[in-house]
Every structure is written in structure tokens, then in C-alpha cells.
Design a protein around this motif. Structure first.
Motif, PDB file in Angstrom:
ATOM      1  N   ALA A 339      -7.521  -4.646  50.555  1.00  0.00           N
ATOM      2  CA  ALA A 339      -7.459  -5.232  51.893  1.00  0.00           C
ATOM      3  C   ALA A 339      -8.347  -6.469  51.925  1.00  0.00           C
ATOM      4  CB  ALA A 339      -7.906  -4.230  52.939  1.00  0.00           C
ATOM      5  N   ARG A 340      -7.787  -7.590  52.378  1.00  0.00           N
ATOM      6  CA  ARG A 340      -8.571  -8.806  52.596  1.00  0.00           C
ATOM      7  C   ARG A 340      -8.929  -8.846  54.076  1.00  0.00           C
ATOM      8  NH1 ARG A 340      -4.717 -11.696  49.008  1.00  0.00           N
ATOM      9  NH2 ARG A 340      -3.760 -12.579  50.891  1.00  0.00           N
ATOM     10  N   VAL A 341     -10.230  -8.823  54.362  1.00  0.00           N
ATOM     11  CA  VAL A 341     -10.715  -8.658  55.730  1.00  0.00           C
ATOM     12  C   VAL A 341     -11.476  -9.901  56.166  1.00  0.00           C
ATOM     13  CG1 VAL A 341     -12.013  -7.171  57.298  1.00  0.00           C
ATOM     14  CG2 VAL A 341     -10.922  -6.185  55.271  1.00  0.00           C
ATOM     15  N   THR A 342     -11.250 -10.314  57.420  1.00  0.00           N
ATOM     16  CA  THR A 342     -11.962 -11.442  58.014  1.00  0.00           C
ATOM     17  C   THR A 342     -12.758 -10.945  59.206  1.00  0.00           C
ATOM     18  OG1 THR A 342     -10.191 -12.952  57.361  1.00  0.00           O
ATOM     19  CG2 THR A 342     -11.727 -13.723  59.045  1.00  0.00           C
ATOM     20  N   PHE A 343     -14.032 -11.392  59.305  1.00  0.00           N
ATOM     21  CA  PHE A 343     -14.937 -10.939  60.353  1.00  0.00           C
ATOM     22  C   PHE A 343     -15.148 -12.047  61.387  1.00  0.00           C
ATOM     23  CE2 PHE A 343     -15.837  -8.577  56.493  1.00  0.00           C
ATOM     24  CZ  PHE A 343     -15.758  -7.271  56.965  1.00  0.00           C
ATOM     25  N   PRO A 344     -15.749 -11.724  62.542  1.00  0.00           N
ATOM     26  CA  PRO A 344     -15.858 -12.704  63.636  1.00  0.00           C
ATOM     27  C   PRO A 344     -16.585 -13.987  63.255  1.00  0.00           C
ATOM     28  CG  PRO A 344     -16.353 -10.501  64.443  1.00  0.00           C
ATOM     29  CD  PRO A 344     -16.234 -10.394  62.961  1.00  0.00           C
ATOM     30  N   ASP A 345     -17.558 -13.910  62.351  1.00  0.00           N
ATOM     31  CA  ASP A 345     -18.303 -15.111  61.982  1.00  0.00           C
ATOM     32  C   ASP A 345     -17.616 -15.913  60.883  1.00  0.00           C
ATOM     33  OD1 ASP A 345     -18.667 -13.440  59.849  1.00  0.00           O
ATOM     34  OD2 ASP A 345     -20.854 -13.407  59.935  1.00  0.00           O
ATOM     35  N   GLY A 346     -16.383 -15.532  60.549  1.00  0.00           N
ATOM     36  CA  GLY A 346     -15.642 -16.237  59.526  1.00  0.00           C
ATOM     37  C   GLY A 346     -15.819 -15.696  58.122  1.00  0.00           C
ATOM     38  N   ALA A 347     -16.767 -14.769  57.947  1.00  0.00           N
ATOM     39  CA  ALA A 347     -16.983 -14.181  56.622  1.00  0.00           C
ATOM     40  C   ALA A 347     -15.742 -13.406  56.193  1.00  0.00           C
ATOM     41  CB  ALA A 347     -18.201 -13.273  56.640  1.00  0.00           C
ATOM     42  N   GLN A 348     -15.459 -13.395  54.893  1.00  0.00           N
ATOM     43  CA  GLN A 348     -14.326 -12.677  54.347  1.00  0.00           C
ATOM     44  C   GLN A 348     -14.786 -11.797  53.195  1.00  0.00           C
ATOM     45  OE1 GLN A 348     -11.467 -15.782  53.331  1.00  0.00           O
ATOM     46  NE2 GLN A 348     -10.463 -15.566  55.335  1.00  0.00           N
ATOM     47  N   ALA A 349     -14.083 -10.690  53.022  1.00  0.00           N
ATOM     48  CA  ALA A 349     -14.404  -9.776  51.924  1.00  0.00           C
ATOM     49  C   ALA A 349     -13.154  -8.994  51.563  1.00  0.00           C
ATOM     50  CB  ALA A 349     -15.540  -8.828  52.324  1.00  0.00           C
ATOM     51  N   THR A 350     -13.143  -8.456  50.355  1.00  0.00           N
ATOM     52  CA  THR A 350     -12.014  -7.662  49.866  1.00  0.00           C
ATOM     53  C   THR A 350     -12.488  -6.250  49.580  1.00  0.00           C
ATOM     54  OG1 THR A 350     -10.985  -9.617  48.890  1.00  0.00           O
ATOM     55  CG2 THR A 350     -10.248  -7.472  48.082  1.00  0.00           C
ATOM     56  N   TYR A 351     -11.706  -5.260  50.024  1.00  0.00           N
ATOM     57  CA  TYR A 351     -12.077  -3.857  49.858  1.00  0.00           C
ATOM     58  C   TYR A 351     -10.899  -3.100  49.245  1.00  0.00           C
ATOM     59  CZ  TYR A 351     -15.746  -5.095  53.185  1.00  0.00           C
ATOM     60  OH  TYR A 351     -16.803  -5.691  53.811  1.00  0.00           O
ATOM     61  N   PRO A 352     -11.180  -2.172  48.320  1.00  0.00           N
ATOM     62  CA  PRO A 352     -10.089  -1.377  47.738  1.00  0.00           C
ATOM     63  C   PRO A 352      -9.644  -0.275  48.700  1.00  0.00           C
ATOM     64  CG  PRO A 352     -12.187  -0.692  46.814  1.00  0.00           C
ATOM     65  CD  PRO A 352     -12.480  -1.868  47.705  1.00  0.00           C
ATOM     66  N   LEU A 353      -8.367   0.045  48.694  1.00  0.00           N
ATOM     67  CA  LEU A 353      -7.860   1.174  49.450  1.00  0.00           C
ATOM     68  C   LEU A 353      -8.002   2.443  48.613  1.00  0.00           C
ATOM     69  CD1 LEU A 353      -6.762  -1.051  51.315  1.00  0.00           C
ATOM     70  CD2 LEU A 353      -4.655   0.300  51.529  1.00  0.00           C
ATOM     71  N   PRO A 354      -8.016   3.609  49.249  1.00  0.00           N
ATOM     72  CA  PRO A 354      -8.113   4.858  48.473  1.00  0.00           C
ATOM     73  C   PRO A 354      -6.927   4.997  47.520  1.00  0.00           C
ATOM     74  CG  PRO A 354      -8.452   5.257  50.818  1.00  0.00           C
ATOM     75  CD  PRO A 354      -7.965   3.850  50.698  1.00  0.00           C
ATOM     76  N   GLY A 355      -7.118   5.801  46.497  1.00  0.00           N
ATOM     77  CA  GLY A 355      -6.038   6.050  45.551  1.00  0.00           C
ATOM     78  C   GLY A 355      -4.958   6.927  46.148  1.00  0.00           C
ATOM     79  N   GLN A 356      -3.785   6.932  45.498  1.00  0.00           N
ATOM     80  CA  GLN A 356      -2.635   7.696  45.987  1.00  0.00           C
ATOM     81  C   GLN A 356      -2.442   8.974  45.184  1.00  0.00           C
ATOM     82  OE1 GLN A 356      -0.845   3.891  45.257  1.00  0.00           O
ATOM     83  NE2 GLN A 356       0.613   4.285  46.927  1.00  0.00           N
ATOM     84  N   LYS A 357      -1.774   9.938  45.848  1.00  0.00           N
ATOM     85  CA  LYS A 357      -1.359  11.159  45.178  1.00  0.00           C
ATOM     86  C   LYS A 357       0.158  11.163  45.075  1.00  0.00           C
ATOM     87  CE  LYS A 357      -3.349  15.048  46.013  1.00  0.00           C
ATOM     88  NZ  LYS A 357      -3.884  16.276  46.641  1.00  0.00           N
ATOM     89  N   THR A 358       0.659  11.728  43.999  1.00  0.00           N
ATOM     90  CA  THR A 358       2.110  11.736  43.781  1.00  0.00           C
ATOM     91  C   THR A 358       2.764  13.010  44.289  1.00  0.00           C
ATOM     92  OG1 THR A 358       1.763  12.626  41.552  1.00  0.00           O
ATOM     93  CG2 THR A 358       1.917  10.223  41.786  1.00  0.00           C
ATOM     94  N   LYS A 359       1.998  13.988  44.720  1.00  0.00           N
ATOM     95  CA  LYS A 359       2.547  15.238  45.237  1.00  0.00           C
ATOM     96  C   LYS A 359       1.638  15.736  46.347  1.00  0.00           C
ATOM     97  CE  LYS A 359       3.680  20.021  44.022  1.00  0.00           C
ATOM     98  NZ  LYS A 359       3.696  21.060  42.957  1.00  0.00           N
TER      99      LYS A 359
END
Length: 975
Positions: A339-359
Motif C-alpha cells: 500500500a502506498r500511503v499519503t499523509f496530511p503533511d504530504g509525507a508518503q510511505a509504503t507498507y506491506p499487506l498481510p500474506g494470503q492463505k490458499t485455503k
């Protein structure tokens, strides 16, 4: 032909029989599946019923007169103890514990209160001598809730401002680091002002940057009367740690300091992604809760996009209210998504999403598809996960309210569940297998319109002036408009001194919402509003902070519960002989020692068990319990108090306030006026120094201390004449701790070291680098040590340790520590023999040993050397190591009950409208115990203060059926 016909007939019959057999087998399988599903429902329902019967939950709520205070204020509170299932006053606990904990997790004050009608009330004085400004936690619990853990306690938070040494406040602009060739530059701009509101005096100010207490850079700035200050400090290396602070000095005196990284440097953010029912399934539509917070843990608005491994944007989201939102994801294959996230002061950061399960399986709740009458719950999952026996259940407050079987073909099917099957509040939906094991869960909120109490408050006049007499008529009705008897509390605050938050925690939000969630909830009152925005916000809250904690998974722990309910105060125990055999039918007496002394008698049963209960009201009392055998003697008689009777040790807490801005940074004007008014109020009413220096008054107050005396002490300097005294009252605060534990915690520098401090030294107890000499009731412990050749070098240490661990609080009266020459010299001459005196004083003098000294000709003490620290222990028996316990006697001092004080209500005659000390109260009135009559009515009266404007009335409470009511209302003070 006949044979063909017969064969045809047979084939037809066989085919019909086969069809019937197959139908029968199908029916049997269906019945078996239905039976398995029914069994899962039955198992779950029975488990929840058993849980409510064996471990009923209590929910607690704390109501305050305010949520922020000034040092010197009194925090007035009311504690409600409610049944977790119906919401009515709990009948299980008759005692509640309320504690004030500072930002470092240290206990500041603690109260033990008697619960009447499901509530108790009290107060904490925020004494500047013992408390510092900052954030505090107030928590409440019963002995029964100790079994469940701190997560089930009631936690609420207050902010305390002001102190009497701080003269400057500061308004900060954002702080920035600017990179340069030889390091970086700290760019700061601020405005200094006086806390007391007077004009800022021009003066030179040194601005200093420190890292871990070490000066890094500084600059001298001449500040004019505007208070404006701008500076650029060179920083050799840009390493902004959590221990960096800015210190401002003027004329060599530190005027203020603040941490650099909290709230001023470009904020540090964190974003969490939480799959709807616990995990994210690949190739299945999914919803995740999103929560964005700043470095203080407070929600912050954020928006962003979810990006697939190939860089494609697959979804977007926007966290609006308190940093919470959601992201709807289409069916996606397994991969690393970010996820590419933008905050109110203009700062940006990237965060990983949780892993997936196949069943697996998942539950999805749709607020949009739900109606006022029904929940829309969807079952999702991979085909392989849909096995026989699945059931969907819904429960609330620990009771199962709904159940339905789930078949293999129900994937992506929405189940419509009637809302009126559930009470108002949080509903837990769980998908269970045939054994009742939860596979997926989802929490939703059930809004029930107009189910609470209606509170109306009518003033007897439309408008009031300063110091007017005010009368308020209270009327409470239920959802059907019928009057109710109930238990309520009311706080009235001055809007000019305190801004009341209409969205604060109330008995309604606590019972229905926050008691079943984890973490701190900002403005909980917002979520129970009726509008659609609040409904979506509360669902986002449940996605991000929901937590199923009271369910059948608790059942295995019930057998391990060690804290029985405490419906009333009692003292119980057993009487036995020296060999542990119970002494049945023994007479046991109890004598209360204190201001309100009394005596009680009872007889132990055939198993030697005795109980005392139905005590008269008492606050701070000690009890002496005695027992005698059939011959009327206490010899060989032993009394053991029941484990739950012993003084309850304060539960630990992991809570810390974290790094927060000092109260004087970016101080708002309303709080500043309150601080000024509070200082003036204390000058005028408490310290009687109108116009004087409050700092000097506080300093003088703190320096007046009384000498504590230990009754029965053998102190050679006289009882209480020591460098440190721990008296009986302080000892009782340590519960069942050993003497060794108390010394390690209370005597600074007490530790194990080596003495002499050389290779030939042996392990010994020390105070810093000096050896310790233990004296029991005037007898040197060394007198009882008989060294044997060939023993390990720590033999003496183990000898002393054994005695220190062998004594517990109930056997001690006091501890006196003699470390300075003024108090230890007499002990040196009394207990040290010649060679030790030479080593201790450096003089060649020989003294005859006193009656308790070690004979130098017969034995050499293992504690030899320079200047020992003497610790004199006074025991209850007074016989030192000759007698460890007094037969047939137990001394017991329980935690005292806190009997609440009445809120001070001034009475102003008409002629006093403009006379006397200014009335600058922020809490105008506190009425903690309002009982409405059969008509649902009550009348409250008080006097107004001096500030014109308006007051806020905040009232809440409940009836005996568990219906809750809350009121916020304005009252004008204009004339």
C-alpha cells in the motif's frame, strides 16, 4: 416372453428398490449432517451457558467530574460495577478497587471502596507534592476480575496540567532538519510567553540541544518582549533518537525543556491492515480494516492505493475518522501486495499487506446491504474448506442468540439475520466446525433505537448570575415514557475553565462498546450516534480494534481461577498445631486496633477453619487475631490466614504514557487561564498567601516532614533516629513480601557484592560499597553464625539470606537504617570488636564488646571491615532470632477502605455577591449519588461561581434493569 416380462418386472422392482435405498442413504447422510450441525450448535450454546454460570463477567465504568485537571485539583469519580450479561448492578462484588497510575506505570494512589447498589464513589487529590503533570491512567477492578486479567479492567485516561515551578510556556512551529555538507542544521522557531499571563521580559536565552543528556550544540539568543525566538543549531550527525531534547536556559537557570522528536519533528506514522475475519484468502473478495496513527498513537487521516506485484493499482482507500477506514479488495492471486500511503503533511510511505492463505473460510458483513431489521452476513471461502457440519452462530454478552447450518453450496451466500434477536451492543458472528471450533469471526454493532433512559434536567430559573443559588429538577423515564428509579451521578463544570467533551466515554459507550474492544478509543461517544456516518465509523472501529475475549475459549481457565468473588469484607483462616493438624472447635478472637476499636469472637469448625464477617465500618485499622487450645493456652497454636484474605498485591500494568509534549508546549489559552486560576485559588484558600510566591509555599510544605517512630525499637539512637525509617504502615503496603524483598526494593544501594573489595573478598550483602550488619531486636545476626572450615565462600551470605527470606511483613514492626556517621557511630562502638573498630575509624582504639557483640576471642565475624551500614529490624515478638513467630497470634492490617469526602459546596448569602475570596472553581458541583424516586424525580441544588458564561451539566447512570442513560446540557450564567 414370460421370462423377459419377469426379468423386466424384476429389473423395475430392483431399480425402484435401489432408488429407495439411495434416497434412504441420502436421508441418513442428511440426518447425520444435520445432527452434526445440531450438535455443534448445542455444544456452543451449552459452553456459553456454562461460562456464564461458572465465570459470569462484570463490566466496570468510571465517571469523572472532568477528564483533564490542574495540579492541586481533586479528581472526583464514581465507579459502576455492572453485570456483564444484563447490565444491571452486579450482585457478585461488594468491593471495588480504583487506582491512579502515572505515565511511568507507577501507582500514585489507590482506594478500596464499598459497593452499594452497584456503585461506589471517591476522590483522588492531585497533590503537587506527589504527582507531576502528564497523562495518568485511572483503572478499576474487582477481586473477581483479577481472574480474567487486566484486559477486563476498566481503564480511563486523564491529562493533568500545571506545576508551580514552571514560569514559561512556549508556542512551537514545526521543527526541521536541514542537511548540510558537514552534518545537519536544526531549524527552530518559537514564541516564549509567561505562564501567569504577564508580559515576557526581554532577556538572553541559551538554546541547547542534548542527546542522551550530552550537550550536542547550543546558541545564545537575545529575546525581546515579543518572546519570538528563531535559531539554527548545527548538529554534527543527524541521528534523531528518542532521547534528544531541547533545553532553554536564562541567566544559568533552566526555564523549560521538551523532547525533540515528539510532535514537532516531521511526524512518524504507522499504518496497519487487518483482514476482516482474521486472515486474507487468495482469489476471494476481501475487506481489510485500515488504521493510521502518528507517533503518539492517535489516529491521523491517510489515503492510499493497493499495488499488485506488477505495479498495477488494484484498490484505494481513505481513512477519514480518527485514522480508520477500510479497503475492498477484488479476488487476487497469491503475491506480495503493498500500500502506498499519503499523509496530511504530504509525507508518503509504503507498507506491506498481510500474506494470503490458499485455503480457509471467512465472514463478511455488509453495512450497505443490511437493513434496520436485518444483518447481512456473507460466508466466503475456498471450495475445499466447505466441509460437513459447519454452522454460523451469533452471540452477544456471552449468550448465543442465533444459529444456522452452512452447506457446501453456500459459498458467497448472504445470510440475513434478524437484529431483534440480539440486545443492543456488539454482536459476535462465528463460523464453527462440527466440534464447535471457531474458523472465522466478525464483530458487528447492533443499534437499537430509543432503548436507553431519557434524562431531563430543568433549572428553576432561565438565567442565573454569579454566586446565585441554582436548583435543578431531574426527571428520568424509560423507553416507554414511564418514570424509573435509578442510580445516577452529575457533574457541573464551568465552560470558561474547562471544555467538556461531548464525545467522551460514558457508561453507555463503556458498557456497549469499549469494554469489548482493545486499545485506546478516541472520542467513543461519536460511534453511538444515529447517523450513517457514525455507523460506518463504528464498523471500521470493530474491524481495527475488535477482539473476541469472552467466549467458550475461557472455560479451561475457569478451573484455575484463584480469586473468589468479594461480596463483602471478611477475614478467614485456619487454626492448627505445630505439626499442621487442624485444631477444630478452637476459640478465635479478633481485636481491631485503631481509632474505632472493637472486638469479635468466633469458634473454628471441626476442620479448624474460622471466619469473621459483618464488620462495622472502618477505614485504617489493624487486627490482632488470637487463638487458644482447649487448655486456654496459645502454646503450639498456629494461625494461617486464607490466601484471599492476605493483602492483595497491586496488579502489574504494562501501560506507559509514552513520550508526550510537556503541558507548557503549545499551551492553549483556556488551559492557561485554568492554570492561573488554580494557582490563585491555592494561594487564597489553602496556603493563605494571597499575592505570595506559591513556589516557596510548596517548597516549605514539602520540607515539613515528621519523624516516624518504631514502637518497641531497640535503636541505640532512640526509636526513629535513623537515616531511613520504614514503619509498620509502610510495611503493610508490601503485602506478603519477605524482609529480603523489602530491603532490596526500599533501601537504596542494597545488593550482593564482595567484601573486602579484592580477590580475597567473599559474597556479602552491601549498601553500595559498604557491608551490611543486620540487627534483630538488638541482637547482631553474626552472633548466630558459626563458620565451619571447608564450607563454600558464599556460606555466610546464604546464612543471612535464609533469615532475611524467613521473615514476612506480618512478623515485622519496623526497619531502621543507620548509614551516616551521626547514627552509626554508637553501633560501631557497641557491636564492633577491636580490629573492626580500627578498620572502621582508622584509630588504634580498643573497645570492650557490648552484651550483643561478637566475642573476638571465640569467633571472627564474616562481616569485617570499614564503616558498615546497620539495619535494625524490630519484630512483633521482640525476641529476634530466638522466636520467629508468636504462637497463636497473627497481626493483620488490611488495605483500608476509602470513605468518600463530601464535595465542598459554598453557601453565598445575598450580601456576599462581590465579597470574599474569588470563586474560581472549574468543577462547580459534583453529586455522585442521585437516587430518583418512584416518579423518576430528584432535585439538586448548589451555588454558581464568579465567572459569567455557561455551565455544562453531565449526568449518567442506570436503573435496576440495566437500562442506561446519559445527558449533556448547557446552563447559562449570564447576569
Amino acid at each position: 416372453m414370460m421370462q423377459r416380462n419377469i426379468s423386466a418386472i424384476w429389473c423395475t422392482v430392483f431399480r425402484n428398490k435401489l432408488i429407495d435405498l439411495l434416497l434412504l442413504l441420502f436421508m441418513l447422510l442428511a440426518i447425520q449432517t444435520a445432527t452434526a450441525q445440531h450438535k455443534a450448535l448445542k455444544v456452543t450454546e451449552q459452553a456459553l451457558d456454562r461460562l456464564r454460570e461458572t465465570a459470569p463477567l462484570e463490566k466496570l465504568h468510571l465517571q469523572f467530574d472532568k477528564s483533564s485537571y490542574i495540579l492541586g485539583d481533586t479528581l472526583w469519580y464514581k465507579a459502576y460495577v455492572l453485570d456483564g450479561f444484563m447490565g444491571a448492578p452486579s450482585l457478585r462484588s461488594g468491593i471495588v478497587y480504583v487506582e491512579l497510575v502515572d505515565g511511568e506505570g507507577e501507582l500514585v494512589q489507590r482506594s478500596r471502596l464499598v459497593v452499594l447498589g452497584g456503585s461506589a464513589h471517591g476522590e483522588f487529590v492531585l497533590d503537587p507534592a506527589v504527582a507531576k503533570a502528564g497523562r495518568f491512567m485511572v483503572r478499576a477492578y474487582t477481586r473477581w476480575l483479577l481472574n480474567f486479567g487486566e484486559d477486563f479492567f476498566c481503564h480511563q485516561y486523564i491529562d493533568v496540567f500545571g506545576d508551580y515551578h514552571q514560569e514559561w510556556a512556549i508556542d512551537m512551529s514545526p521543527v526541521n532538519f536541514v542537511d548540510s555538507a558537514d552534518g545537519s542544521v536544526l531549524d527552530m522557531a518559537m514564541v516564549l510567553r509567561s505562564v501567569d499571563g504577564t508580559r515576557f521580559e526581554p532577556q538572553p536565552v541559551t538554546v541547547e540541544l542534548r542527546d542522551n543528556g550530552r550537550p550536542v550544540s547550543s546558541q545564545l539568543v537575545l529575546v525581546d518582549g515579543s518572546g519570538a525566538l528563531a535559531t539554527q543549531l548545527k548538529v554534527p550527525k543527524r541521528t534523531v533518537s528518542g532521547d534528544m531534547e531541547v533545553v532553554l536556559r536564562s541567566y544559568e537557570e533552566v526555564r523549560l525543556r521538551f523532547p525533540l522528536t515528539t510532535g514537532m519533528v516531521n511526524a512518524h506514522y504507522d499504518v496497519q491492515f487487518l483482514p476482516e475475519s482474521g486472515y486474507w484468502l487468495a482469489d476471494i473478495p476481501a475487506v481489510m480494516g485500515v488504521k493510521a496513527v502518528d507517533q503518539d498513537g492517535l489516529g491521523v487521516r491517510a489515503k492510499g492505493v493497493v499495488v499488485a506485484p506488477d505495479g498495477t493499482e488494484v484498490a484505494n482507500f481513505d481513512c477519514v475518522h480518527k485514522g480508520m477506514g477500510r479497503v475492498a479488495l477484488p479476488p487476487l492471486p497469491v503475491g506480495n501486495y503493498q500500500a502506498r500511503v499519503t499523509f496530511p503533511d504530504g509525507a508518503q510511505a509504503t507498507y506491506p499487506l498481510p500474506g494470503q492463505k490458499t485455503k480457509g473460510l471467512a465472514l463478511h458483513y455488509s453495512e450497505q446491504l443490511s437493513t434496520p431489521e436485518r444483518f447481512a452476513v456473507q460466508v466466503l471461502g475456498t471450495d475445499a474448506a466447505f466441509v460437513d457440519g459447519l454452522v454460523l452462530v451469533g452471540f452477544a454478552r456471552g449468550a448465543m442468540c442465533y444459529g444456522i447450518s452452512i452447506k457446501k453450496g453456500d459459498n458467497l451466500l448472504y445470510v440475513n439475520v434478524k437484529k431483534d434477536a440480539f440486545p443492543e451492543g456488539i454482536v459476535h458472528f462465528s463460523l464453527l466446525d462440527a466440534a464447535g471450533k471457531p474458523l472465522a469471526s466478525r464483530m458487528v454493532y447492533n443499534h437499537r433505537e430509543n432503548r436507553g433512559l431519557s434524562i431531563q434536567v430543568s433549572p428553576h430559573r432561565q438565567v442565573y448570575g454569579k454566586r446565585d443559588s441554582i436548583a435543578l429538577h431531574v426527571k428520568v423515564t424509560d423507553a416507554d415514557g414511564q418514570p424509573v428509579r435509578g442510580n445516577f451521578a452529575m457533574g457541573v463544570t464551568d465552560d470558561g475553565r474547562y471544555h467538556a467533551n461531548r464525545l467522551e466515554e460514558t457508561i453507555r459507550t463503556r458498557y456497549l462498546l469499549s469494554s469489548e474492544l482493545q486499545g485506546y478509543i478516541e472520542d467513543p461517544g461519536f460511534y453511538l450516534a444515529a447517523d450513517s456516518g457514525a455507523r460506518m465509523a463504528v464498523d471500521n472501529l470493530l474491524l481495527t480494534q475488535g477482539w473476541v475475549r469472552y467466549d467458550q475459549s475461557l472455560l479451561p481457565k475457569v478451573a484455575k481461577f484463584t480469586h473468589p468473588p468479594e461480596p463483602f469484607f471478611r477475614i478467614a483462616g485456619t487454626v492448627s498445631n505445630g505439626f499442621g493438624k487442624p485444631l477444630g472447635n478452637t476459640e478465635v478472637s479478633l481485636a481491631a486496633i485503631g481509632k474505632n476499636a472493637f472486638m469479635m469472637d468466633t469458634v473454628a469448625d471441626e476442620n479448624g477453619v474460622f471466619r469473621f464477617q459483618q464488620f462495622p465500618l472502618f477505614d485504617s485499622l489493624g487486627f490482632v487475631i488470637t487463638a487458644k487450645n482447649k487448655r486456654g493456652r496459645s502454646f503450639n497454636v498456629r494461625i494461617e490466614l486464607a490466601p484471599d484474605v492476605e493483602r492483595m498485591v497491586t496488579p502489574n500494568t504494562d501501560w506507559r504514557a509514552g513520550e508526550r509534549l510537556p503541558w507548557y508546549v503549545n499551551l492553549n489559552r483556556n488551559t492557561q487561564r485554568a492554570v492561573i486560576a488554580q494557582r490563585e485559588h491555592l494561594r487564597n484558600t489553602i496556603y493563605g498567601t494571597e499575592g505570595g510566591d506559591l513556589k516557596m509555599v510548596m517548597l516549605e510544605e514539602a520540607n515539613v516532614t515528621g519523624r516516624r517512630v518504631i514502637k518497641g525499637s531497640t535503636n541505640l539512637n532512640g526509636p526513629g533516629n535513623a537515616d531511613q525509617v520504614i514503619d509498620e504502615e509502610e510495611l503493610m503496603e508490601h503485602g506478603t513480601k519477605t524482609l529480603l524483598q523489602i530491603l532490596a526494593e526500599q533501601v537504596e544501594g542494597f545488593q550482593v557484592g564482595r567484601f573486602p573489595r579484592s580477590r580475597s573478598g567473599k559474597p556479602a550483602y552491601m549498601v553500595f560499597n559498604r557491608p551490611v550488619r543486620i540487627i534483630f531486636d538488638g541482637m547482631d545476626i553474626e552472633r548466630f553464625y558459626d563458620p565451619v572450615e571447608g564450607m563454600p565462600e558464599n556460606d555466610h551470605l546464604l546464612f543471612v539470606k535464609g533469615h532475611l527470606q524467613g521473615y514476612t511483613v506480618d512478623e515485622l514492626v519496623g526497619i531502621e537504617v543507620m548509614s551516616g556517621a551521626g547514627y552509626s557511630s554508637r553501633y560501631n562502638s557497641y557491636f564492633l570488636h577491636g580490629s573492626e573498630l580500627v578498620a572502621s575509624s582508622g584509630q588504634a582504639q580498643i573497645a570492650q564488646p557490648g552484651p550483643g557483640a561478637v566475642n573476638p576471642l571465640s569467633r571472627t565475624s564474616a562481616v569485617m571491615g570499614l564503616n558498615p551500614v546497620y539495619i535494625n529490624i524490630t519484630t512483633r515478638s521482640g525476641m529476634g532470632l530466638y522466636d520467629r513467630r508468636t504462637p497463636g497470634v497473627v497481626h493483620f492490617r488490611p488495605m483500608p477502605f476509602a470513605w468518600p469526602r463530601d464535595f465542598y459546596k459554598p453557601r453565598y448569602p445575598v450580601a456576599w455577591a462581590d465579597k470574599g475570596i474569588p470563586d474560581l472553581r472549574s468543577t462547580i458541583h459534583w453529586e455522585p449519588f442521585i437516587i430518583t424516586n418512584e416518579q423518576g424525580e430528584a432535585t439538586i441544588s448548589f451555588y454558581a461561581g464568579d465567572l459569567l458564561g455557561s455551565y455544562t451539566i453531565r449526568m449518567q447512570g442506570l436503573d435496576d434493569k440495566g437500562n442506561l442513560g446519559v445527558l449533556h446540557q448547557q446552563l447559562p450564567i449570564l447576569e
